[in-house]
Structures are given as structure tokens and as C-alpha cells.
Design a protein around this motif. Structure first.
Motif, PDB file in Angstrom:
ATOM      1  N   VAL A  23      -5.081  29.244 -27.869  1.00 28.88           N
ATOM      2  CA  VAL A  23      -5.705  28.375 -26.875  1.00 28.88           C
ATOM      3  C   VAL A  23      -6.578  27.375 -27.626  1.00 28.88           C
ATOM      4  O   VAL A  23      -7.528  27.766 -28.311  1.00 28.88           O
ATOM      5  CB  VAL A  23      -6.557  29.174 -25.869  1.00 28.88           C
ATOM      6  N   THR A  76      -7.465  19.669 -24.181  1.00 24.65           N
ATOM      7  CA  THR A  76      -6.566  19.766 -23.023  1.00 24.65           C
ATOM      8  C   THR A  76      -5.873  18.436 -22.727  1.00 24.65           C
ATOM      9  O   THR A  76      -5.181  18.308 -21.721  1.00 24.65           O
ATOM     10  CB  THR A  76      -7.356  20.197 -21.760  1.00 24.65           C
ATOM     11  N   LEU A 116      -2.071  18.080 -21.695  1.00 21.95           N
ATOM     12  CA  LEU A 116      -1.542  18.701 -20.476  1.00 21.95           C
ATOM     13  C   LEU A 116      -1.188  17.654 -19.428  1.00 21.95           C
ATOM     14  O   LEU A 116      -2.024  16.829 -19.055  1.00 21.95           O
ATOM     15  CB  LEU A 116      -2.576  19.669 -19.891  1.00 21.95           C
ATOM     16  N   ASN A 171       7.191  26.229 -21.970  1.00 22.70           N
ATOM     17  CA  ASN A 171       6.540  27.204 -22.849  1.00 22.70           C
ATOM     18  C   ASN A 171       7.187  28.591 -22.792  1.00 22.70           C
ATOM     19  O   ASN A 171       6.655  29.542 -23.375  1.00 22.70           O
ATOM     20  CB  ASN A 171       5.061  27.309 -22.491  1.00 22.70           C
ATOM     21  N   LYS A 208      -7.907  22.841 -16.166  1.00 25.47           N
ATOM     22  CA  LYS A 208      -7.007  22.662 -17.318  1.00 25.47           C
ATOM     23  C   LYS A 208      -7.176  23.810 -18.314  1.00 25.47           C
ATOM     24  O   LYS A 208      -6.190  24.315 -18.871  1.00 25.47           O
ATOM     25  CB  LYS A 208      -7.287  21.324 -18.001  1.00 25.47           C
ATOM     26  N   LYS A 209      -8.426  24.222 -18.552  1.00 28.88           N
ATOM     27  CA  LYS A 209      -8.648  25.345 -19.468  1.00 28.88           C
ATOM     28  C   LYS A 209      -8.035  26.627 -18.904  1.00 28.88           C
ATOM     29  O   LYS A 209      -7.497  27.450 -19.645  1.00 28.88           O
ATOM     30  CB  LYS A 209     -10.148  25.552 -19.709  1.00 28.88           C
ATOM     31  N   LEU A 220      -4.392  26.828 -19.780  1.00 30.43           N
ATOM     32  CA  LEU A 220      -4.171  27.299 -21.152  1.00 30.43           C
ATOM     33  C   LEU A 220      -4.374  28.803 -21.266  1.00 30.43           C
ATOM     34  O   LEU A 220      -3.612  29.500 -21.954  1.00 30.43           O
ATOM     35  CB  LEU A 220      -5.106  26.573 -22.124  1.00 30.43           C
ATOM     36  N   LYS A 265      -1.500  30.674 -19.520  1.00 31.96           N
ATOM     37  CA  LYS A 265      -0.320  30.626 -20.388  1.00 31.96           C
ATOM     38  C   LYS A 265      -0.444  31.644 -21.517  1.00 31.96           C
ATOM     39  O   LYS A 265       0.508  32.375 -21.835  1.00 31.96           O
ATOM     40  CB  LYS A 265      -0.168  29.204 -20.946  1.00 31.96           C
ATOM     41  N   SER A 266      -1.632  31.743 -22.109  1.00 35.40           N
ATOM     42  CA  SER A 266      -1.850  32.684 -23.208  1.00 35.40           C
ATOM     43  C   SER A 266      -1.705  34.133 -22.738  1.00 35.40           C
ATOM     44  O   SER A 266      -1.182  34.978 -23.462  1.00 35.40           O
ATOM     45  CB  SER A 266      -3.239  32.462 -23.817  1.00 35.40           C
ATOM     46  N   TRP A 276      -8.370  32.142 -29.560  1.00 38.38           N
ATOM     47  CA  TRP A 276      -8.874  31.212 -28.548  1.00 38.38           C
ATOM     48  C   TRP A 276     -10.022  30.405 -29.139  1.00 38.38           C
ATOM     49  O   TRP A 276     -11.022  30.960 -29.592  1.00 38.38           O
ATOM     50  CB  TRP A 276      -9.371  31.973 -27.322  1.00 38.38           C
TER      51      TRP A 276
END
Length: 495
Positions: free
Chosen positions: A380, A384, A387, A398, A431-432, A435, A438-439, A449
Motif C-alpha cells: 500500500v 493515490t 487511482l 489487480n 481512496k486510501k 488501496l 485491495k491489499s 503499508w
């Protein structure tokens, strides 16, 4: 002292059917030090912009003091700092500027340096100092901590504790607790104000939430019991009424004498049934007033892969170089399965450089790094800006499970309508969260991260803490939220 009055404030963006604020009313004392909290996307920055008069709205906002916004735009970043301060505040007094910078632990020589040569932390401090020179203004300070390391956060928090007359948007619990005396919170149904700091507000919120849950359970049981009682009373009165209507005059005297009794009892049972239904409706109305502001914070999960060896990464006397500058020097670090390592140090000490090296970026370094080729890392980044597009396309690109990805975002307080928007239109915190979600979907042996909590709201931070404490994944992270680090880290590596 004066008051800022917000009366029946209603606002929605053009083209949106949903109001962000609806008939919101409250008062703010301009001497207060207000912390501003709420889930990502609830409208904190929007509200600050409404105070600044940037959007049209229904209702009224009245204030006898002008508002100043942080961070304000610096148009010419190549100009010297003193010139930027003069542009923002032409009537400044030099010794007052130097006093403010001293309180923020900034050397006077920054005044004669180009603004763009300052670190992010120095830029934050300079802009804050300039704003607080305007004595009769009410400051709107929007997330000042995102570019501050732990030490700088403590300095700025101590500085704000000496001031008054501001609204401070921040998701750092320790930072807020140190410098505010009131909390302004955006809930699901509106905005409320409480006296105290973040911790006292959160304690009160938990007590209120627990009371409402208990009351909700009690009312649900009452509604169920009253429903059953109403049904029994209704069934009995219907049967009695049927007997009364079906009276046969050829029946015996004894049977005839029962008719008035049957009618009276039926009438009594119908009255009782009506009373039960009224009590049931009252209980339903009481129940409808509950749980509206309870934040959903469902548990998150992470499924990390096991690796065949305990030691995953080893750095020995590693130094990293950019051109002729050394980012960090002689770093020795070992990551073993089960470690939760906080990589700490001032801004510019090389934390992100270490992370990028471990993740396999082409970086000029000396020393030894040992990392198995089969090791899968989920990363991470701080940034951002990359994106864009919709969430479905992002999941496919992804190679992660789209259903799981969106389920995690729902748990992180994404509304379903958010799934239809372009990611580039999301708030910084949202936005964070993309991420991080997704992680959490990645099939990896190690999670890395880099400042994952920037812009992320407090409730979501607590969810992420709970996740890491419950599932104990192997993780290396950089984070300047001291409470998060203290709660999560099993090891600390100080650069």
C-alpha cells in the motif's frame, strides 16, 4: 467572544438526489477549539467550504468573524517564505512571525528560503504560523497532520493547544486529545457538538450506542410480546362476536342468559386489543428513534499465506542513495513471520526508500538484502494519484475477487452508490480505503503499508487495528499515528 450560528442548513451537490446536510442547526463559540470528526465522505470538507461561502445552500450561516482556511493555496511556490507571508498578511510584524515559528520549532532562516525547498512538515508549520497572525479570524484547519511525522505532530498539537478559535479536522486521536476542548461530529443524521476532547466524546458515544442497542432489544421483545397478546385478544373477541351474532332464540333460558355476558366480554376484549395495539405502535415509534447514529464497523478479515521459512526479509548494513544524496545509512532489519514492525523516523530519514527497496524497486543501494524469489508482497503506497476508473475494472486489473473487494469497502462505510462513481472522484480517505481493501484481498506472505491511515477516519482506523490484532499478519508499516503504532507494533525500527 462571538457566536457562529448555523440554522436549518440544507445542502446537496448539483445532480445529486441525496442531501449531505438537512435542516442542521447549532451554535459555535468563536473562542472554542473544535475537533471535527466523522466517517470519510460525510462532508467535513464540504461543511468548511459552506462556511467559506463557496457553495449555495438553503438555511443560514451567520458570523461576525471572517473565516480562514488551511491549507491555503500558495500560487508562487518559488517565492521566498517571507514574501508568501506578506502576500497573505500584508500587515505582519516580523517579530510576531518569528515568535510563531519559534513555537513551532522552525528556524528563522526559512523566511528567506524559497517555499518549494521546504519539507512538507515545514510548509505546514509556516502556513499555520501565517494564519494565526490574523487575530480576529476563525480558522478552518483541514487535516494538517497528513505530512507530519510523529515528532512534528506533537509540536503542532502543542502549538494549537496554546491557541483558540478554530475547527480542526484530524483523524489522529492523540493529536486531537491534546489540543481541543470541544468536538464537532458529523453523524448519520446530522451534526452535534459536545464539550471535551475526542476520547471523552467517543466514550459518551459508546455509552449512548450501548444504551440504544439495549433499549432496541427490549423494545423488540415488547413489540413481539404485544403482537402475540394483540393476536390472542383479537381472536377471542372475534369468536365471542361470532357467538353473539349467531344467537338462536329457540335455545334454552340458560343459554339465552349468556348473550349479554358474551357481548360485554367481547367488547372488553376488543377494547383491550385496541389498547395493546396502541402500546405496540408507541413501542415501534420509540424503536424507530434508536440506532440511527450507530456507526457500522463490522470486523475485517485478512487471509495471509504461510511461507516455508520463518525469516522473510533480511537487510544488513543497507544504505540507499539518490544522486549524490544518501537517503539512509547502515540499516539492519529482519522480518520474520508474525512480526508487526513499525518503521519510524523523521520525514526524510529513508522509511519509504527502505520499503521500496524491499518491494523490489530499482534503487541504488549498498549492503546486503536477502529476500526469497517466491515471496509475495502486498504493498500500500502513500500515493493515490494513480487511482481512476470504476471499482469493478480496478478489481479485474489487480486480479482480486471483486465481490470480496466490494464487501470490504462496504464494511469500511462505502455506500452502494459509491460503487457507481469513478475512483478519481473519491475523497482522500476513500481512496486510501480502496488501496487497503485491495491489499486485504491480495494473496501474499507479507504486507507492507506506507502511511496507510492518511485521511482515513477514526472508526475505520479502529477497525483496521482490530483486524491486525485479531489475525496477526506479518506486516511492515510506516505510520505517524502514535496510538496506532503503540497498539499494533510488536517491534519498532527507528531510523
Amino acid at each position: 467572544m462571538s457566536l457562529i450560528n448555523v440554522t436549518n442548513l440544507t445542502f446537496s451537490y448539483d445532480g445529486s438526489y441525496d442531501n449531505i446536510f438537512e435542516n442542521v442547526s447549532f451554535q459555535i463559540d468563536t473562542d472554542w477549539k473544535l475537533g471535527f470528526t466523522g466517517r470519510n465522505g460525510r462532508g467535513k470538507t464540504t461543511f468548511l467550504n459552506l462556511l467559506l461561502g463557496k457553495y449555495e445552500y438553503r438555511g443560514s450561516i451567520s458570523s461576525k468573524v471572517p473565516f480562514e482556511y488551511f491549507p491555503y493555496e500558495v500560487k508562487n511556490k518559488e517565492a521566498n517564505v517571507i514574501d508568501i507571508i506578506e502576500e497573505a498578511f500584508p500587515n505582519y510584524v516580523l517579530w510576531e512571525v518569528m515568535r510563531e515559528l519559534s513555537l513551532l520549532e522552525v528556524d528563522d532562516d526559512v523566511l528567506y528560503r524559497p517555499f518549494d525547498t521546504l519539507s512538507n512538515g515545514e510548509q505546514t508549520k509556516v502556513l499555520l504560523a501565517a494564519l494565526f497572525l490574523k487575530e480576529n479570524s476563525f480558522l478552518l484547519i483541514d487535516e494538517p497532520t497528513n505530512h507530519l511525522d510523529i515528532n512534528a505532530r506533537m509540536v503542532v498539537s502543542d502549538y494549537l493547544r496554546l491557541k483558540k478559535g478554530f475547527i480542526l479536522v484530524s483523524h489522529d486521536r492523540a493529536f486531537l486529545d491534546n489540543c481541543i476542548d470541544h468536538i464537532l461530529s458529523i453523524n448519520k443524521t446530522g451534526i452535534e457538538i459536545q464539550k471535551g476532547n475526542f476520547s471523552s466524546w467517543f466514550e459518551n458515544k459508546e455509552m449512548q450506542d450501548n444504551y440504544e442497542r439495549t433499549e432496541n432489544d427490549r423494545l423488540k421483545k415488547d413489540i413481539r410480546r404485544l403482537s402475540e397478546a394483540a393476536k390472542r385478544a383479537s381472536d377471542w373477541s372475534n369468536k365471542a362476536e361470532a357467538k353473539k351474532i349467531g344467537f338462536d332464540p329457540t335455545q334454552t333460558e340458560k343459554s339465552i342468559g349468556r348473550r349479554p355476558y358474551q357481548g360485554a366480554k367481547a367488547k372488553k376484549m376488543m377494547s383491550r386489543s385496541k389498547s395493546i395495539k396502541e402500546r405496540q405502535q408507541s413501542a415501534i415509534e420509540d424503536k424507530s428513534k434508536l440506532l440511527k447514529n450507530i456507526e457500522s464497523s463490522e470486523k475485517l478479515k485478512i487471509s495471509q499465506l504461510n511461507f516455508h521459512t520463518n525469516r522473510l526479509v533480511e537487510l544488513e548494513n543497507v544504505s540507499i542513495f539518490y544522486s549524490d544524496k544518501k537517503a539512509c545509512d547502515n540499516v539492519t532489519l529482519t522480518i520474520e513471520q508474525g512480526d508487526r514492525i513499525a518503521l519510524m523516523g523523521r520525514n526524510g530519514s529513508g522509511k519509504s526508500s527502505i520499503i521500496k527497496l524491499i518491494c523490489g524497486e530499482d534503487i541504488d543501494y549498498s549492503g546486503i538484502i536477502r529476500k526469497p524469489n517466491q515471496l509475495k508482497i502486498s504493498y500500500v503506497s502513500q500515493n493515490t494519484a494513480h487511482l481512476y476508473g470504476n471499482l469493478s475494472d480496478y478489481a479485474r486489473a489487480n486480479e482480486i475477487d471483486e465481490s470480496l473487494f466490494k464487501a470490504i469497502l462496504r464494511k469500511l462505510d462505502f455506500s452502494r452508490i459509491q460503487f457507481e462513481k469513478d475512483i478519481s472522484a473519491f475523497s482522500g480517505g476513500q481512496k486510501k480505503k480502496v488501496l487497503i481493501a485491495k491489499s486485504l484481498c491480495d494473496k501474499a506472505h507479507l504486507h507492507i503499508w506506507d502511511e496507510p491511515l492518511n485521511f482515513i477516519d477514526v472508526i475505520s482506523r479502529m477497525q483496521i487495528e482490530e483486524l491486525l490484532l485479531e489475525h496477526r499478519p506479518t506486516i511492515l508499516f510506516v505510520e505517524h499515528d502514535i496510538e496506532f503504532c503503540n497498539n499494533i507494533a510488536t517491534k519498532i525500527v527507528q531510523l
